[in-house]
Design a protein around this motif. Structure first.
Motif, PDB file in Angstrom:
ATOM      1  N   GLU A  28       0.832  -1.196  -0.121  1.00 30.97           N
ATOM      2  CA  GLU A  28      -0.004  -0.004   0.108  1.00 30.97           C
ATOM      3  C   GLU A  28       0.957   1.084  -0.181  1.00 30.97           C
ATOM      4  OE1 GLU A  28      -1.873   3.382   1.114  1.00 30.97           O
ATOM      5  OE2 GLU A  28      -0.621   2.494   2.530  1.00 30.97           O
ATOM      6  N   PHE A  29       1.902   1.294   0.876  1.00 31.82           N
ATOM      7  CA  PHE A  29       2.804   2.432   0.986  1.00 31.82           C
ATOM      8  C   PHE A  29       3.573   2.497  -0.395  1.00 31.82           C
ATOM      9  CE2 PHE A  29       6.909   4.372   2.094  1.00 31.82           C
ATOM     10  CZ  PHE A  29       6.405   5.465   2.575  1.00 31.82           C
ATOM     11  N   ALA A  30       3.960   1.494  -1.123  1.00 32.50           N
ATOM     12  CA  ALA A  30       4.567   1.546  -2.241  1.00 32.50           C
ATOM     13  C   ALA A  30       3.815   2.092  -3.333  1.00 32.50           C
ATOM     14  CB  ALA A  30       5.418   0.134  -2.691  1.00 32.50           C
ATOM     15  N   SER A  31       2.460   1.885  -3.155  1.00 30.64           N
ATOM     16  CA  SER A  31       1.587   2.357  -4.394  1.00 30.64           C
ATOM     17  C   SER A  31       1.417   4.039  -4.347  1.00 30.64           C
ATOM     18  CB  SER A  31       0.288   1.659  -4.140  1.00 30.64           C
ATOM     19  OG  SER A  31      -0.496   2.291  -3.327  1.00 30.64           O
ATOM     20  N   ARG A  32       1.856   4.587  -3.242  1.00 28.08           N
ATOM     21  CA  ARG A  32       1.611   6.030  -3.171  1.00 28.08           C
ATOM     22  C   ARG A  32       3.049   6.984  -3.176  1.00 28.08           C
ATOM     23  NH1 ARG A  32       0.915   7.322   2.187  1.00 28.08           N
ATOM     24  NH2 ARG A  32       1.027   5.390   2.786  1.00 28.08           N
ATOM     25  N   ASP A  35       9.392   4.693  -6.733  1.00 26.61           N
ATOM     26  CA  ASP A  35      10.251   3.645  -6.299  1.00 26.61           C
ATOM     27  C   ASP A  35      11.437   3.702  -5.759  1.00 26.61           C
ATOM     28  OD1 ASP A  35       9.935   0.683  -6.356  1.00 26.61           O
ATOM     29  OD2 ASP A  35      11.341   0.725  -7.998  1.00 26.61           O
ATOM     30  N   THR A  36      11.868   5.063  -5.809  1.00 27.93           N
ATOM     31  CA  THR A  36      13.195   5.529  -5.186  1.00 27.93           C
ATOM     32  C   THR A  36      12.975   6.088  -3.824  1.00 27.93           C
ATOM     33  OG1 THR A  36      13.023   7.724  -6.470  1.00 27.93           O
ATOM     34  CG2 THR A  36      14.442   6.080  -7.297  1.00 27.93           C
ATOM     35  N   ASP A  37      11.935   6.062  -3.426  1.00 22.56           N
ATOM     36  CA  ASP A  37      11.668   6.451  -2.149  1.00 22.56           C
ATOM     37  C   ASP A  37      11.479   5.505  -1.110  1.00 22.56           C
ATOM     38  OD1 ASP A  37      11.996   9.478  -2.712  1.00 22.56           O
ATOM     39  OD2 ASP A  37       9.748   9.702  -3.148  1.00 22.56           O
ATOM     40  N   VAL A  38      12.429   4.626  -0.891  1.00 22.09           N
ATOM     41  CA  VAL A  38      12.611   3.463   0.155  1.00 22.09           C
ATOM     42  C   VAL A  38      13.288   4.292   1.324  1.00 22.09           C
ATOM     43  CG1 VAL A  38      13.194   1.581   0.610  1.00 22.09           C
ATOM     44  CG2 VAL A  38      12.579   1.734  -1.710  1.00 22.09           C
ATOM     45  N   PRO A  39      12.331   4.165   2.352  1.00 19.17           N
ATOM     46  CA  PRO A  39      12.988   4.833   3.743  1.00 19.17           C
ATOM     47  C   PRO A  39      14.482   3.917   3.921  1.00 19.17           C
ATOM     48  CG  PRO A  39      10.780   4.923   3.779  1.00 19.17           C
ATOM     49  CD  PRO A  39      11.059   3.944   2.530  1.00 19.17           C
ATOM     50  N   LEU A  40      15.302   4.779   4.292  1.00 21.15           N
ATOM     51  CA  LEU A  40      16.706   4.271   4.675  1.00 21.15           C
ATOM     52  C   LEU A  40      17.108   4.789   6.009  1.00 21.15           C
ATOM     53  CD1 LEU A  40      18.655   4.119   1.428  1.00 21.15           C
ATOM     54  CD2 LEU A  40      17.652   2.530   2.407  1.00 21.15           C
ATOM     55  N   ILE A 125       9.612  -6.094  -2.326  1.00 21.88           N
ATOM     56  CA  ILE A 125       8.470  -6.919  -2.472  1.00 21.88           C
ATOM     57  C   ILE A 125       8.606  -8.263  -3.243  1.00 21.88           C
ATOM     58  CG2 ILE A 125       6.122  -6.768  -3.528  1.00 21.88           C
ATOM     59  CD1 ILE A 125       6.142  -3.842  -2.927  1.00 21.88           C
ATOM     60  N   ALA A 126       9.327  -8.137  -4.187  1.00 24.47           N
ATOM     61  CA  ALA A 126       9.713  -9.498  -5.169  1.00 24.47           C
ATOM     62  C   ALA A 126      10.492 -10.397  -4.088  1.00 24.47           C
ATOM     63  CB  ALA A 126      10.398  -9.323  -6.285  1.00 24.47           C
ATOM     64  N   GLY A 127      11.451  -9.782  -3.384  1.00 24.93           N
ATOM     65  CA  GLY A 127      12.337 -10.479  -2.612  1.00 24.93           C
ATOM     66  C   GLY A 127      11.726 -11.347  -1.396  1.00 24.93           C
ATOM     67  N   ILE A 128      10.735 -10.666  -0.932  1.00 24.59           N
ATOM     68  CA  ILE A 128       9.894 -11.076   0.399  1.00 24.59           C
ATOM     69  C   ILE A 128       8.911 -12.236  -0.372  1.00 24.59           C
ATOM     70  CG2 ILE A 128       8.134 -10.752   1.961  1.00 24.59           C
ATOM     71  CD1 ILE A 128       9.312  -7.910   2.404  1.00 24.59           C
ATOM     72  N   ALA A 129       8.326 -11.757  -1.522  1.00 26.44           N
ATOM     73  CA  ALA A 129       7.357 -12.780  -2.087  1.00 26.44           C
ATOM     74  C   ALA A 129       7.989 -14.123  -2.671  1.00 26.44           C
ATOM     75  CB  ALA A 129       6.677 -12.156  -3.198  1.00 26.44           C
ATOM     76  N   SER A 130       9.287 -13.880  -2.996  1.00 29.48           N
ATOM     77  CA  SER A 130      10.012 -15.252  -3.521  1.00 29.48           C
ATOM     78  C   SER A 130      10.929 -15.902  -2.248  1.00 29.48           C
ATOM     79  CB  SER A 130      11.198 -14.797  -4.563  1.00 29.48           C
ATOM     80  OG  SER A 130      12.089 -14.017  -3.998  1.00 29.48           O
TER      81      SER A 130
END
Length: 148
Positions: A28-32, A35-40, A125-130
Protein backbone atom coordinates in the motif's frame (compact mmCIF):
# COMPACT_ATOMS: atom_id res chain seq x y z
CA UNK A 1 5.92 16.49 -0.49
CA UNK A 2 6.24 14.35 2.68
CA UNK A 3 4.80 10.83 2.62
CA UNK A 4 2.46 9.71 5.41
CA UNK A 5 3.65 6.51 7.13
CA UNK A 6 1.45 5.90 10.17
CA UNK A 7 -0.31 7.24 13.25
CA UNK A 8 1.22 5.86 16.44
CA UNK A 9 -0.94 3.49 18.49
CA UNK A 10 1.93 2.36 20.78
CA UNK A 11 5.70 2.66 21.14
CA UNK A 12 8.47 1.05 23.15
CA UNK A 13 12.23 1.26 23.47
CA UNK A 14 14.24 -1.60 21.96
CA UNK A 15 17.90 -2.15 21.17
CA UNK A 16 17.14 -0.81 17.67
CA UNK A 17 15.51 2.44 18.81
CA UNK A 18 12.00 3.59 19.64
CA UNK A 19 9.84 0.97 17.91
CA UNK A 20 6.36 2.17 16.98
CA UNK A 21 3.07 0.51 16.14
CA UNK A 22 1.22 -0.11 13.94
CA UNK A 23 3.26 -1.70 11.18
CA UNK A 24 3.21 -0.27 7.63
CA UNK A 25 1.70 -2.33 4.80
CA UNK A 26 4.47 -2.15 2.20
CA UNK A 27 2.44 -2.77 -0.95
CA UNK A 28 0.00 0.00 0.00
CA UNK A 29 2.79 2.43 0.91
CA UNK A 30 4.76 1.60 -2.26
CA UNK A 31 1.67 2.36 -4.36
CA UNK A 32 1.73 5.97 -3.05
CA UNK A 33 5.43 6.81 -3.40
CA UNK A 34 8.12 6.67 -6.06
CA UNK A 35 10.17 3.49 -6.31
CA UNK A 36 13.28 5.45 -5.30
CA UNK A 37 11.65 6.67 -2.06
CA UNK A 38 12.49 3.61 0.02
CA UNK A 39 13.10 4.84 3.57
CA UNK A 40 16.66 4.13 4.70
CA UNK A 41 18.31 4.47 8.12
CA UNK A 42 19.28 8.09 8.64
CA UNK A 43 16.37 9.52 6.65
CA UNK A 44 14.46 12.29 8.41
CA UNK A 45 11.03 11.56 9.77
CA UNK A 46 8.56 14.29 10.60
CA UNK A 47 6.48 13.74 13.73
CA UNK A 48 3.29 15.70 14.34
CA UNK A 49 2.60 15.41 18.04
CA UNK A 50 -1.09 15.47 18.98
CA UNK A 51 -0.47 17.00 22.42
CA UNK A 52 1.39 20.11 21.21
CA UNK A 53 0.33 20.23 17.53
CA UNK A 54 3.97 20.87 16.67
CA UNK A 55 6.32 19.14 14.23
CA UNK A 56 9.42 17.32 15.46
CA UNK A 57 12.23 15.75 13.43
CA UNK A 58 13.67 12.32 14.22
CA UNK A 59 16.07 10.04 12.35
CA UNK A 60 14.88 6.70 10.98
CA UNK A 61 16.75 3.90 12.76
CA UNK A 62 15.15 0.89 11.12
CA UNK A 63 12.34 0.09 8.70
CA UNK A 64 12.08 -3.58 7.90
CA UNK A 65 10.37 -6.91 8.12
CA UNK A 66 10.25 -8.21 11.67
CA UNK A 67 11.69 -11.71 11.38
CA UNK A 68 13.57 -14.41 13.25
CA UNK A 69 15.17 -17.78 12.55
CA UNK A 70 14.01 -20.99 14.18
CA UNK A 71 14.98 -24.52 13.18
CA UNK A 72 16.73 -23.20 10.07
CA UNK A 73 13.59 -21.44 8.77
CA UNK A 74 12.87 -17.71 8.63
CA UNK A 75 9.63 -16.72 10.37
CA UNK A 76 7.72 -13.45 10.40
CA UNK A 77 4.56 -12.23 12.11
CA UNK A 78 3.68 -10.56 8.81
CA UNK A 79 1.83 -12.20 5.92
CA UNK A 80 4.56 -12.75 3.26
CA UNK A 81 1.93 -12.12 0.54
CA UNK A 82 1.15 -8.69 2.06
CA UNK A 83 4.27 -7.77 4.07
CA UNK A 84 4.24 -5.21 6.85
CA UNK A 85 7.34 -3.36 8.03
CA UNK A 86 8.09 -2.26 11.57
CA UNK A 87 9.48 1.25 12.03
CA UNK A 88 11.93 2.37 14.71
CA UNK A 89 13.07 5.93 15.40
CA UNK A 90 16.66 6.69 16.25
CA UNK A 91 18.00 9.02 18.87
CA UNK A 92 18.74 8.67 22.53
CA UNK A 93 16.12 8.48 25.16
CA UNK A 94 15.36 6.99 28.51
CA UNK A 95 13.78 3.51 28.47
CA UNK A 96 10.47 4.89 29.74
CA UNK A 97 10.22 7.59 27.04
CA UNK A 98 7.67 6.85 24.33
CA UNK A 99 5.67 8.78 21.76
CA UNK A 100 2.17 9.98 22.53
CA UNK A 101 -0.55 7.86 20.95
CA UNK A 102 -1.89 9.75 17.94
CA UNK A 103 1.50 11.08 16.79
CA UNK A 104 1.61 11.13 12.98
CA UNK A 105 4.86 9.98 11.35
CA UNK A 106 5.76 11.20 7.87
CA UNK A 107 8.83 10.51 5.68
CA UNK A 108 10.44 13.85 4.75
CA UNK A 109 10.49 14.39 0.99
CA UNK A 110 14.07 15.62 1.09
CA UNK A 111 15.49 12.67 3.01
CA UNK A 112 19.29 12.79 3.18
CA UNK A 113 19.75 9.28 1.80
CA UNK A 114 17.26 9.92 -1.00
CA UNK A 115 16.23 6.27 -1.21
CA UNK A 116 19.29 5.32 -3.27
CA UNK A 117 18.14 1.88 -4.32
CA UNK A 118 17.54 0.78 -7.88
CA UNK A 119 14.09 -0.80 -8.32
CA UNK A 120 13.64 -0.28 -4.57
CA UNK A 121 10.05 -1.30 -3.85
CA UNK A 122 9.81 -3.80 -6.70
CA UNK A 123 13.01 -5.51 -5.53
CA UNK A 124 11.99 -5.57 -1.87
CA UNK A 125 8.46 -6.87 -2.49
CA UNK A 126 9.69 -9.46 -5.00
CA UNK A 127 12.40 -10.61 -2.57
CA UNK A 128 9.89 -11.16 0.20
CA UNK A 129 7.40 -12.88 -2.11
CA UNK A 130 10.05 -15.25 -3.49
CA UNK A 131 11.56 -16.08 -0.12
CA UNK A 132 10.80 -19.02 2.10
CA UNK A 133 9.00 -17.09 4.83
CA UNK A 134 6.74 -18.71 7.38
CA UNK A 135 4.27 -16.98 9.65
CA UNK A 136 5.04 -17.65 13.27
CA UNK A 137 4.35 -16.72 16.85
CA UNK A 138 6.89 -14.05 17.84
CA UNK A 139 6.20 -14.62 21.53
CA UNK A 140 7.64 -18.12 21.22
CA UNK A 141 11.17 -16.85 20.39
CA UNK A 142 13.31 -13.73 20.58
CA UNK A 143 12.62 -11.41 17.65
CA UNK A 144 14.61 -8.70 15.92
CA UNK A 145 14.02 -6.40 12.98
CA UNK A 146 15.67 -7.60 9.80
CA UNK A 147 15.92 -5.26 6.82
CA UNK A 148 15.31 -7.04 3.55
Amino acid sequence: MPHYLLTVTASRRTNVGLQVEPTVRIKEFASRVKDTDVPLPGDRLLLLRPDTKTWWIAPLASFGLEAWQKDGLVHTRSDPADPEFTLALGGRGRPEETLPVGTEIWLADKAPTGGHRTDGWRRIIAGIASGEWYQGDPDAVDTSVVDR
